[in-house]
Design a protein around this motif. Structure first.
Motif, short mmCIF file in Angstrom:
data_model
loop_
_atom_site.label_atom_id
_atom_site.label_comp_id
_atom_site.label_asym_id
_atom_site.label_seq_id
_atom_site.Cartn_x
_atom_site.Cartn_y
_atom_site.Cartn_z
N GLN A 177 -90.14 -22.97 -10.59
CA GLN A 177 -88.48 -22.95 -10.17
C GLN A 177 -88.41 -21.76 -9.91
O GLN A 177 -87.77 -20.32 -10.57
CB GLN A 177 -87.61 -23.45 -10.88
N PRO A 178 -87.58 -21.18 -8.65
CA PRO A 178 -87.12 -19.40 -8.24
C PRO A 178 -85.24 -19.40 -8.99
O PRO A 178 -84.55 -21.15 -8.76
CB PRO A 178 -86.50 -20.00 -6.73
N ASN A 179 -85.41 -18.22 -9.25
CA ASN A 179 -84.45 -17.62 -10.13
C ASN A 179 -83.95 -16.18 -10.58
O ASN A 179 -84.95 -15.66 -10.05
CB ASN A 179 -84.87 -17.57 -12.11
N THR A 180 -83.20 -16.29 -10.77
CA THR A 180 -82.20 -14.84 -10.40
C THR A 180 -82.01 -14.14 -12.27
O THR A 180 -81.18 -14.82 -12.75
CB THR A 180 -81.00 -14.40 -9.78
N ARG A 181 -82.29 -13.46 -12.40
CA ARG A 181 -81.65 -12.17 -13.72
C ARG A 181 -80.41 -11.72 -13.15
O ARG A 181 -80.55 -10.36 -12.01
CB ARG A 181 -82.71 -11.55 -14.31
N ILE A 182 -79.35 -11.23 -14.24
CA ILE A 182 -78.30 -10.82 -14.39
C ILE A 182 -77.50 -10.30 -14.40
O ILE A 182 -77.74 -10.91 -16.17
CB ILE A 182 -76.99 -12.32 -12.93
N ARG A 183 -77.53 -8.63 -15.22
CA ARG A 183 -77.09 -8.18 -16.03
C ARG A 183 -74.96 -8.81 -16.24
O ARG A 183 -74.66 -7.80 -14.77
CB ARG A 183 -77.14 -6.87 -16.30
N ILE A 184 -74.55 -8.82 -17.34
CA ILE A 184 -72.86 -8.76 -17.55
C ILE A 184 -72.55 -7.48 -17.51
O ILE A 184 -72.62 -6.69 -18.49
CB ILE A 184 -72.72 -9.60 -18.44
N THR A 185 -71.47 -7.02 -16.76
CA THR A 185 -71.19 -5.75 -16.84
C THR A 185 -69.78 -5.46 -17.33
O THR A 185 -69.34 -5.04 -18.04
CB THR A 185 -70.99 -4.94 -15.70
N GLY A 186 -69.12 -6.79 -17.06
CA GLY A 186 -67.40 -6.63 -17.88
C GLY A 186 -66.89 -7.79 -17.82
O GLY A 186 -66.69 -9.06 -17.08
N ILE A 187 -65.75 -8.01 -18.63
CA ILE A 187 -64.65 -9.52 -18.48
C ILE A 187 -63.93 -9.15 -18.12
O ILE A 187 -62.72 -8.52 -19.34
CB ILE A 187 -65.12 -10.82 -19.61
N THR A 188 -62.23 -9.53 -16.91
CA THR A 188 -61.21 -9.22 -16.79
C THR A 188 -60.50 -10.14 -16.40
O THR A 188 -60.94 -11.34 -16.13
CB THR A 188 -61.16 -8.12 -16.26
N GLY A 189 -59.05 -9.45 -16.59
CA GLY A 189 -58.23 -11.00 -15.72
C GLY A 189 -57.83 -12.10 -16.57
O GLY A 189 -57.21 -12.43 -16.35
N TYR A 190 -58.13 -11.73 -18.05
CA TYR A 190 -57.41 -13.65 -18.60
C TYR A 190 -55.94 -12.85 -19.52
O TYR A 190 -56.32 -13.79 -20.32
CB TYR A 190 -58.40 -13.27 -19.61
N GLN A 191 -56.26 -11.64 -19.29
CA GLN A 191 -54.59 -11.60 -20.67
C GLN A 191 -53.95 -12.05 -20.30
O GLN A 191 -52.72 -12.26 -21.63
CB GLN A 191 -54.65 -9.36 -20.58
N ASP A 192 -53.32 -12.17 -18.72
CA ASP A 192 -52.04 -12.95 -18.51
C ASP A 192 -52.21 -14.48 -18.80
O ASP A 192 -51.42 -15.34 -18.77
CB ASP A 192 -51.58 -13.03 -17.29
N TYR A 193 -53.33 -14.72 -19.31
CA TYR A 193 -53.48 -16.39 -19.31
C TYR A 193 -52.48 -16.45 -21.01
O TYR A 193 -53.05 -16.57 -21.87
CB TYR A 193 -55.08 -16.60 -19.15
N PRO A 194 -52.49 -17.91 -21.25
CA PRO A 194 -51.50 -18.57 -22.06
C PRO A 194 -53.28 -18.52 -22.99
O PRO A 194 -53.43 -19.27 -22.81
CB PRO A 194 -50.86 -19.59 -22.48
N ALA A 195 -52.84 -18.06 -24.27
CA ALA A 195 -53.89 -18.13 -25.70
C ALA A 195 -53.52 -18.35 -26.60
O ALA A 195 -52.68 -18.87 -26.62
CB ALA A 195 -53.74 -16.64 -25.70
N VAL A 196 -54.59 -19.46 -27.45
CA VAL A 196 -54.62 -19.96 -28.19
C VAL A 196 -54.82 -18.85 -29.78
O VAL A 196 -56.32 -18.03 -30.35
CB VAL A 196 -55.23 -20.72 -28.88
N THR A 197 -53.35 -18.53 -30.60
CA THR A 197 -53.50 -17.80 -31.57
C THR A 197 -54.62 -18.32 -32.81
O THR A 197 -54.32 -19.28 -33.34
CB THR A 197 -52.76 -16.48 -31.96
N LEU A 198 -55.63 -17.45 -32.81
CA LEU A 198 -56.48 -17.54 -34.70
C LEU A 198 -55.97 -17.15 -35.66
O LEU A 198 -55.80 -16.07 -35.62
CB LEU A 198 -58.06 -17.16 -34.42
#
Length: 211
Positions: A188-209
């Motif tokens: 099965q063909p596949n692709t390897r990707i490396r995660i560089t960052g996660i952004t844009g979630y700060q304005d979404y309502p959060a559940v505080t722990l």
């Protein structure tokens, strides 16, 4: 020669007296005036030197042994390898946030700095930068952002590292009483990707722990 031996024995018997009874071992007793000049036999003098020959011990490593040791080549010195140390603070900063993203029909949990294998991404070449918009959840140490169904404006940035294939899977088909056998291999063909960052979630309502 025989006459000389008989005369010697007769003269010895005349001058000596053997007493085996009085002594545990037979002894010969001579009178004071006995002349024993006939017993003097001229024998060659043998001189022995008390000095014993000296031997010099050679060391274990002789010249031949030294030559053999010198012929052995020295082992090559290991090359210096540069070691890059990463502090615990850097590792903790990279893993402070994670996300659950959907690629194709599968869901993956991703961390910045790590890589994952996904289904083949068509049209993506090596070293291409991609953005994954289907983010289902984002989590930090104190807050959690749960999407309904996705987290709005959240994005996962990644870089394509390799386009490859999975390990081979054997597909074997069989029908009884029909002499039907089929053996097929599939990768099965596949692709390897490396995660560089996660952004844009700060304005979404959060559940505080609770910390």
């Amino acid at each position: 020669m025989a006459s000389m031996t008989l005369s010697f024995c007769s003269s010895l018997a005349a001058h000596c007296r053997i007493c085996p009874k009085q002594c545990s071992s037979p002894t010969l007793s001579f009178s004071n005036n006995t002349n024993l000049s006939f017993l003097s036999v001229s024998s060659p003098k043998l001189s022995f030197s008390s000095s014993s020959p000296t031997y010099r011990l050679l060391p274990k490593s002789s010249e031949s042994g030294a030559a053999v040791l010198d012929s052995v080549a020295d082992p090559p010195e290991p090359e210096a390898v540069e070691i890059v140390e990463t502090s615990a603070e850097e590792v903790s900063k990279r893993e402070e946030v994670f996300a659950v993203v959907m690629v194709g029909s599968r869901q993956y949990i991703v961390f910045p700095g790590r890589f994952i294998y996904t289904q083949r991404l068509k049209g993506a070449d090596v070293n291409d930068k991609i953005i994954l918009n289907k983010v289902l959840l984002v989590g930090t140490r104190t807050s959690t952002y749960i999407g309904k169904p996705v987290v709005t404006d959240a994005a996962v940035h990644a870089v394509v590292e390799e386009q490859g294939k999975d390990s081979k899977v054997i597909v074997f088909k069989y029908k009884k009483k029909k002499n039907y056998r089929r053996k097929i291999g599939h990768r099965q063909p596949n692709t390897r990707i490396r995660i560089t960052g996660i952004t844009g979630y700060q304005d979404y309502p959060a559940v505080t722990l609770d910390s």
